[in-house]
Design an enzyme around this catalytic site. Structure first.
Site, PDB file in Angstrom:
ATOM      1  N   GLY A  11       0.824  -0.787   0.241  1.00 48.74           N
ATOM      2  CA  GLY A  11      -0.044   0.128   0.199  1.00 48.74           C
ATOM      3  C   GLY A  11       1.220   0.775  -0.281  1.00 48.74           C
ATOM      4  CB  CYS A  12       0.113   4.636   1.876  1.00 52.09           C
ATOM      5  SG  CYS A  12       0.940   6.380   2.134  1.00 52.09           S
ATOM      6  CG  PHE A  13       5.301   5.373  -0.864  1.00 55.54           C
ATOM      7  CD1 PHE A  13       5.272   6.575  -0.619  1.00 55.54           C
ATOM      8  CD2 PHE A  13       6.905   4.796  -2.105  1.00 55.54           C
ATOM      9  CE1 PHE A  13       5.544   7.288  -1.276  1.00 55.54           C
ATOM     10  CE2 PHE A  13       6.195   5.992  -3.079  1.00 55.54           C
ATOM     11  CZ  PHE A  13       5.801   7.006  -2.752  1.00 55.54           C
ATOM     12  CD1 TRP A  14       5.276   8.894   1.675  1.00 48.45           C
ATOM     13  CD2 TRP A  14       2.776   9.660   2.504  1.00 48.45           C
ATOM     14  NE1 TRP A  14       4.813   9.817   1.169  1.00 48.45           N
ATOM     15  CE2 TRP A  14       3.643  10.356   1.441  1.00 48.45           C
ATOM     16  CE3 TRP A  14       1.523   9.374   2.417  1.00 48.45           C
ATOM     17  CZ2 TRP A  14       3.081  10.959   0.404  1.00 48.45           C
ATOM     18  CZ3 TRP A  14       1.292  10.824   2.220  1.00 48.45           C
ATOM     19  CH2 TRP A  14       1.798  11.785   1.216  1.00 48.45           C
ATOM     20  CB  CYS A  15       1.623   3.023   5.405  1.00 48.13           C
ATOM     21  SG  CYS A  15       0.336   4.505   5.618  1.00 48.13           S
TER      22      CYS A  15
END
Length: 177
Positions: A11-15
């Site tokens: 999913g979101c790479f920030w997460c």
């Protein structure tokens, strides 16, 4: 020290970056793009879903301190591997769950981790195992996002703290001091 690298899309790479930066033995995490068909994609490009790239992280780790099997187990425990081409409200192939092994051992361990993780889910795991092809580093502002802008971003504040709480609850022994 035995240094290794694995590339994961959850999913979101920030997460996913926020989770893996917490782990003892992880020496660096880099956000980027992999698994697509266009050259030198930008964040704006991959957000369209048209490039085929996934938002991913490249995790460098010391295998004397944390095993690849542990990293895979944490990966499966901190995102939903049963959602095809999405994580929560993030929808599109750029948010797919995927592992990009660089050799046969990483691929074998990935398959074993999928089998272990399946017992925790009633729906089938849809995490793909894909060829580790061209890696494109994401723009600078995506790197170490949670420790900077992320803690002021409402999306991140809604998504990342529950992942970190789950990590602390289930994998406390693996966390940096």
């Amino acid at each position: 020290m035995t240094s290794q690298t694995i590339t994961l899309a959850g999913g979101c790479f920030w997460c996913t970056e926020a989770v893996f930066l917490q782990l003892n033995g992880v020496t660096s995490v880099e956000s980027g793009y992999i698994g697509g068909h266009s050259l030198n994609p930008t964040y704006k490009d991959i957000c369209t879903g048209a490039t085929g790239h996934a938002e991913a992280i490249r995790v460098n780790f010391n295998s004397d301190q944390i095993s690849l099997a542990d990293l895979y187990d944490i990966f499966f425990a901190t995102h939903d591997p049963t959602q095809l081409n999405r994580q929560g409200n993030d929808i599109g192939t750029q948010y797919r769950s995927a592992i990009f092994p660089t050799d046969n051992e990483q691929e074998l361990l990935a398959n074993e981790a999928i089998a272990r993780a399946q017992s925790d889910h009633s729906d089938p795991i849809v995490t793909s195992i894909e060829k580790a092809d061209n890696w494109y580093v994401a723009e600078d502002y995506h790197q170490d996002y949670w420790d900077g802008e992320g803690q002021r971003n409402p999306y991140c504040m809604a998504v990342i703290p529950p992942k970190l709480a789950k990590l602390k609850k289930n994998h406390a022994a693996k966390l940096k001091a």
